[in-house]
Write a protein that holds these residues in place. Structure first.
Motif, PDB file in Angstrom:
ATOM      1  N   ALA A  23       0.876  -1.177   0.000  1.00 53.34           N
ATOM      2  CA  ALA A  23       0.000   0.000   0.000  1.00 53.34           C
ATOM      3  C   ALA A  23       0.909   1.222   0.000  1.00 53.34           C
ATOM      4  CB  ALA A  23      -0.900  -0.012   1.229  1.00 53.34           C
ATOM      5  N   THR A  24       0.794   2.057  -0.998  1.00 54.41           N
ATOM      6  CA  THR A  24       1.761   3.148  -1.137  1.00 54.41           C
ATOM      7  C   THR A  24       1.475   4.340  -0.236  1.00 54.41           C
ATOM      8  OG1 THR A  24       0.558   4.025  -3.046  1.00 54.41           O
ATOM      9  CG2 THR A  24       2.372   2.480  -3.485  1.00 54.41           C
ATOM     10  N   ARG A  25       0.254   4.481   0.262  1.00 49.55           N
ATOM     11  CA  ARG A  25      -0.061   5.565   1.202  1.00 49.55           C
ATOM     12  C   ARG A  25       0.223   5.110   2.627  1.00 49.55           C
ATOM     13  NH1 ARG A  25      -1.626  10.111  -0.397  1.00 49.55           N
ATOM     14  NH2 ARG A  25      -2.740  10.418  -2.327  1.00 49.55           N
ATOM     15  N   PRO A  26       0.804   5.980   3.452  1.00 42.31           N
ATOM     16  CA  PRO A  26       1.002   5.629   4.870  1.00 42.31           C
ATOM     17  C   PRO A  26      -0.340   5.379   5.558  1.00 42.31           C
ATOM     18  CG  PRO A  26       2.281   7.568   4.279  1.00 42.31           C
ATOM     19  CD  PRO A  26       1.362   7.287   3.122  1.00 42.31           C
ATOM     20  N   VAL A  27      -0.331   4.480   6.545  1.00 37.31           N
ATOM     21  CA  VAL A  27      -1.540   4.165   7.308  1.00 37.31           C
ATOM     22  C   VAL A  27      -1.330   4.511   8.781  1.00 37.31           C
ATOM     23  CG1 VAL A  27      -2.201   2.320   5.718  1.00 37.31           C
ATOM     24  CG2 VAL A  27      -0.900   1.760   7.765  1.00 37.31           C
ATOM     25  N   ASP A  28      -2.431   4.623   9.485  1.00 38.63           N
ATOM     26  CA  ASP A  28      -2.411   4.855  10.926  1.00 38.63           C
ATOM     27  C   ASP A  28      -1.902   3.581  11.598  1.00 38.63           C
ATOM     28  OD1 ASP A  28      -2.965   5.181  13.619  1.00 38.63           O
ATOM     29  OD2 ASP A  28      -5.014   5.909  13.296  1.00 38.63           O
ATOM     30  N   PHE A  29      -0.763   3.627  12.238  1.00 40.67           N
ATOM     31  CA  PHE A  29      -0.161   2.424  12.808  1.00 40.67           C
ATOM     32  C   PHE A  29      -0.803   1.987  14.119  1.00 40.67           C
ATOM     33  CE2 PHE A  29       3.935   0.490  11.148  1.00 40.67           C
ATOM     34  CZ  PHE A  29       3.450   0.491   9.855  1.00 40.67           C
ATOM     35  N   ARG A  30      -1.856   2.660  14.545  1.00 40.99           N
ATOM     36  CA  ARG A  30      -2.632   2.162  15.675  1.00 40.99           C
ATOM     37  C   ARG A  30      -3.563   1.039  15.229  1.00 40.99           C
ATOM     38  NH1 ARG A  30      -4.794   7.924  17.502  1.00 40.99           N
ATOM     39  NH2 ARG A  30      -4.979   7.952  15.245  1.00 40.99           N
ATOM     40  N   LYS A  31      -3.753   0.892  13.915  1.00 38.35           N
ATOM     41  CA  LYS A  31      -4.618  -0.169  13.384  1.00 38.35           C
ATOM     42  C   LYS A  31      -3.992  -1.534  13.640  1.00 38.35           C
ATOM     43  CE  LYS A  31      -6.737   2.436   9.620  1.00 38.35           C
ATOM     44  NZ  LYS A  31      -8.072   2.525  10.154  1.00 38.35           N
ATOM     45  N   GLY A  32      -4.837  -2.467  14.024  1.00 39.08           N
ATOM     46  CA  GLY A  32      -4.409  -3.840  14.223  1.00 39.08           C
ATOM     47  C   GLY A  32      -4.877  -4.717  13.077  1.00 39.08           C
ATOM     48  N   HIS A  33      -4.993  -6.016  13.359  1.00 41.43           N
ATOM     49  CA  HIS A  33      -5.403  -6.996  12.346  1.00 41.43           C
ATOM     50  C   HIS A  33      -6.682  -6.582  11.625  1.00 41.43           C
ATOM     51  CE1 HIS A  33      -2.878  -9.318  15.076  1.00 41.43           C
ATOM     52  NE2 HIS A  33      -2.712 -10.212  14.119  1.00 41.43           N
ATOM     53  N   ASP A  34      -7.734  -6.327  12.400  1.00 43.41           N
ATOM     54  CA  ASP A  34      -9.037  -6.039  11.805  1.00 43.41           C
ATOM     55  C   ASP A  34      -9.046  -4.719  11.041  1.00 43.41           C
ATOM     56  OD1 ASP A  34     -10.085  -8.422  12.814  1.00 43.41           O
ATOM     57  OD2 ASP A  34     -10.715  -7.468  14.684  1.00 43.41           O
ATOM     58  N   GLY A  35      -8.405  -3.708  11.588  1.00 39.78           N
ATOM     59  CA  GLY A  35      -8.349  -2.411  10.912  1.00 39.78           C
ATOM     60  C   GLY A  35      -7.609  -2.481   9.593  1.00 39.78           C
ATOM     61  N   LEU A  36      -6.491  -3.207   9.571  1.00 39.25           N
ATOM     62  CA  LEU A  36      -5.738  -3.344   8.326  1.00 39.25           C
ATOM     63  C   LEU A  36      -6.492  -4.210   7.317  1.00 39.25           C
ATOM     64  CD1 LEU A  36      -2.070  -3.676   9.622  1.00 39.25           C
ATOM     65  CD2 LEU A  36      -3.169  -1.680   8.583  1.00 39.25           C
ATOM     66  N   ALA A  37      -7.160  -5.266   7.793  1.00 32.78           N
ATOM     67  CA  ALA A  37      -7.949  -6.112   6.889  1.00 32.78           C
ATOM     68  C   ALA A  37      -9.085  -5.303   6.266  1.00 32.78           C
ATOM     69  CB  ALA A  37      -8.505  -7.318   7.639  1.00 32.78           C
ATOM     70  N   SER A  38      -9.708  -4.442   7.049  1.00 30.03           N
ATOM     71  CA  SER A  38     -10.754  -3.575   6.528  1.00 30.03           C
ATOM     72  C   SER A  38     -10.197  -2.618   5.478  1.00 30.03           C
ATOM     73  CB  SER A  38     -11.392  -2.793   7.677  1.00 30.03           C
ATOM     74  OG  SER A  38     -12.369  -1.913   7.195  1.00 30.03           O
ATOM     75  N   MET A  39      -9.003  -2.093   5.731  1.00 35.01           N
ATOM     76  CA  MET A  39      -8.360  -1.203   4.771  1.00 35.01           C
ATOM     77  C   MET A  39      -8.028  -1.940   3.471  1.00 35.01           C
ATOM     78  SD  MET A  39      -5.111   1.259   5.255  1.00 35.01           S
ATOM     79  CE  MET A  39      -6.154   2.525   5.931  1.00 35.01           C
ATOM     80  N   VAL A  40      -7.585  -3.189   3.587  1.00 32.23           N
ATOM     81  CA  VAL A  40      -7.306  -3.999   2.396  1.00 32.23           C
ATOM     82  C   VAL A  40      -8.556  -4.075   1.527  1.00 32.23           C
ATOM     83  CG1 VAL A  40      -6.837  -6.351   1.588  1.00 32.23           C
ATOM     84  CG2 VAL A  40      -5.409  -5.347   3.377  1.00 32.23           C
ATOM     85  N   GLN A  41      -9.702  -4.304   2.165  1.00 30.06           N
ATOM     86  CA  GLN A  41     -10.950  -4.438   1.427  1.00 30.06           C
ATOM     87  C   GLN A  41     -11.436  -3.107   0.861  1.00 30.06           C
ATOM     88  OE1 GLN A  41     -13.136  -6.355   4.620  1.00 30.06           O
ATOM     89  NE2 GLN A  41     -13.147  -8.281   3.465  1.00 30.06           N
ATOM     90  N   SER A  42     -11.452  -2.068   1.686  1.00 29.95           N
ATOM     91  CA  SER A  42     -12.056  -0.804   1.255  1.00 29.95           C
ATOM     92  C   SER A  42     -11.120   0.053   0.399  1.00 29.95           C
ATOM     93  CB  SER A  42     -12.535  -0.010   2.464  1.00 29.95           C
ATOM     94  OG  SER A  42     -11.449   0.345   3.292  1.00 29.95           O
ATOM     95  N   ALA A  43      -9.915   0.278   0.854  1.00 31.45           N
ATOM     96  CA  ALA A  43      -9.015   1.200   0.155  1.00 31.45           C
ATOM     97  C   ALA A  43      -8.237   0.534  -0.982  1.00 31.45           C
ATOM     98  CB  ALA A  43      -8.039   1.828   1.139  1.00 31.45           C
TER      99      ALA A  43
END
Length: 107
Positions: A13-33
């Motif tokens: 993912a080329t955009r930086p992400v909020d590193f407070r995200k865990g498993h579920d938050g990153l999985a959601s980002m994979v799906q949506s973004a």
């Protein structure tokens, strides 16, 4: 060190992400973004705003695995920030994990 097997897709993912995200938050980002399915075995690499940190997320067949790496003295060499993802081959992924790119491994 955790290394994907040959033939596994590796997406950054080329955009930086909020590193407070865990498993579920990153999985959601994979799906949506990223418009990808986090449960396929694809390895997803995320960067923080600080270039010295990365998180890796993948499905191992029984659950989501997340790993985190922070370089102590250097920064990872990341592609330009833009929307979307880029695909890495295994040598490029290994070079990224080491915090450098060698000949033929430019991101």
């Amino acid at each position: 060190m955790l290394m994907p097997s040959q033939g596994v897709r590796i997406l950054v993912a080329t955009r930086p992400v909020d590193f407070r995200k865990g498993h579920d938050g990153l999985a959601s980002m994979v799906q949506s973004a990223l418009a990808q399915d986090p449960f396929t075995g694809t390895v997803f690499v995320f960067r923080a705003k600080r270039a010295d940190r990365m998180k890796i997320l993948f499905w191992d067949g029984s659950g989501l695995v997340m790993t985190y790496k922070r370089l102590e003295e250097n920064s990872f060499i990341w592609p330009a920030i833009r929307d979307g993802v880029i695909t890495l081959n295994r040598p490029q992924f290994e070079a990224l994990l080491q915090g450098w790119t060698g000949a033929g491994c430019a991101l």
